[in-house]
Design an enzyme around this catalytic site. Structure first.
Site, PDB file in Angstrom:
ATOM      1  N   HIS A 196       0.810  -1.215   0.000  1.00  0.00           N
ATOM      2  CA  HIS A 196       0.000   0.000   0.000  1.00  0.00           C
ATOM      3  C   HIS A 196       0.846   1.269   0.000  1.00  0.00           C
ATOM      4  O   HIS A 196       0.362   2.329  -0.399  1.00  0.00           O
ATOM      5  CB  HIS A 196      -0.942   0.014   1.210  1.00  0.00           C
ATOM      6  CG  HIS A 196      -2.086  -0.944   1.096  1.00  0.00           C
ATOM      7  ND1 HIS A 196      -2.020  -2.257   1.497  1.00  0.00           N
ATOM      8  CD2 HIS A 196      -3.336  -0.775   0.598  1.00  0.00           C
ATOM      9  CE1 HIS A 196      -3.170  -2.849   1.269  1.00  0.00           C
ATOM     10  NE2 HIS A 196      -3.993  -1.977   0.718  1.00  0.00           N
ATOM     11  N   GLY A 197       2.093   1.169   0.436  1.00  0.00           N
ATOM     12  CA  GLY A 197       2.944   2.359   0.426  1.00  0.00           C
ATOM     13  C   GLY A 197       4.129   2.211   1.362  1.00  0.00           C
ATOM     14  O   GLY A 197       4.069   1.463   2.335  1.00  0.00           O
TER      15      GLY A 197
END
Length: 252
Positions: A94-95
């Site tokens: 997701h990051g």
């Protein structure tokens, strides 16, 4: 706490909603995509939640990461290692932010007790599939799972770890047991009523693939079309904004 609960439903409506748009659009062109959400907030433990949330990604991680690592065939220590690897990888996907890593690790921690107690393969069917309402035990299990999910979403939503910890510290004060001042949250009561209506619709349609998929079988055409028109009206009233808002998951 109210903000954390609202985000829990926002991200579900956002991600499940645009998954449904993709599935529906694909069907117009003759393609059948897999179901991506299967009523996750009716889950009775976190293992069931992850079988019902973002099914396409969970399936990918299972097939291409978890099983090649050995899956559940090794000893308990190896199984726990594999669980932490896939959840932390999911967070990192997701990051590159510590909030996503902590979110993944937290969900792994939720999962480990179920693995150790051999309860991770429980609840393969939808709750109360042959009854109108859940039992008290099922209701408590769903509420407990929901609370764990709400807490983990705080890290997912936060801009950084300081933001997350500050937000959590402001929740767990004596004011937690006080009623919120709704005058500070315009539209909050309307939103709560709408969420209640959507939850009832999902509960009623939980046996099907989608919450309102059973509408096509309603024999009275007038009743069926009145619901369609109500949905269109709700979209027009609450979705009609001059502000351009992207889906939350577009960034991923």
């Amino acid at each position: 706490m109210l903000g954390a609960i609202f985000f829990t439903f926002q991200i579900y409506g956002d991600f499940s909603g645009y998954s449904d748009i993709a599935i529906g659009t694909s069907r117009l062109f003759g393609f059948s995509l897999m179901q991506n959400f299967a009523f996750p907030y009716f889950s009775r433990n976190m293992a069931e939640f992850w079988r019902r949330w973002h099914i396409s990604l969970s399936t990918w991680f299972r097939d291409y990461v978890y099983i090649p690592l050995g899956g559940s065939k090794g000893n308990k220590l190896q199984q726990i290692r594999n669980i932490f690897i896939i959840f932390i990888l999911s967070g990192f996907w997701h990051g590159a932010n510590w909030t996503f890593i902590v979110w993944g690790a937290l969900n792994a921690l939720y999962f480990v007790p179920l693995l150790l107690l051999g309860r991770n393969r429980q609840h393969l069917d939808i709750v109360a599939s042959d009854r109108k309402w859940p039992s008290l035990k099922e209701l408590i299990a769903m509420l407990g799972t929901f609370c764990l999910t709400v807490f983990s979403w705080i890290f997912f939503r936060a801009e950084d770890m300081d933001h997350a910890l500050s937000y959590i510290s402001r929740i767990f004060t004596i004011k937690l047991v006080a009623l919120p001042n709704f005058s500070l949250f315009p539209g909050a009561i309307t939103l709560l009523v709408l969420i209640g209506c959507f939850l009832l619709a999902e509960w009623k349609g939980r046996i099907g693939q989608y919450g309102i998929s059973g509408l096509k079988d309603v024999p009275r055409k007038a009743y069926r079309w009145s619901i369609y028109l109500f949905i269109i009206l709700i979209i027009d009233i609450f979705g009609n904004t001059s502000e351009e808002i992207e889906f939350i998951y577009f960034q991923f």
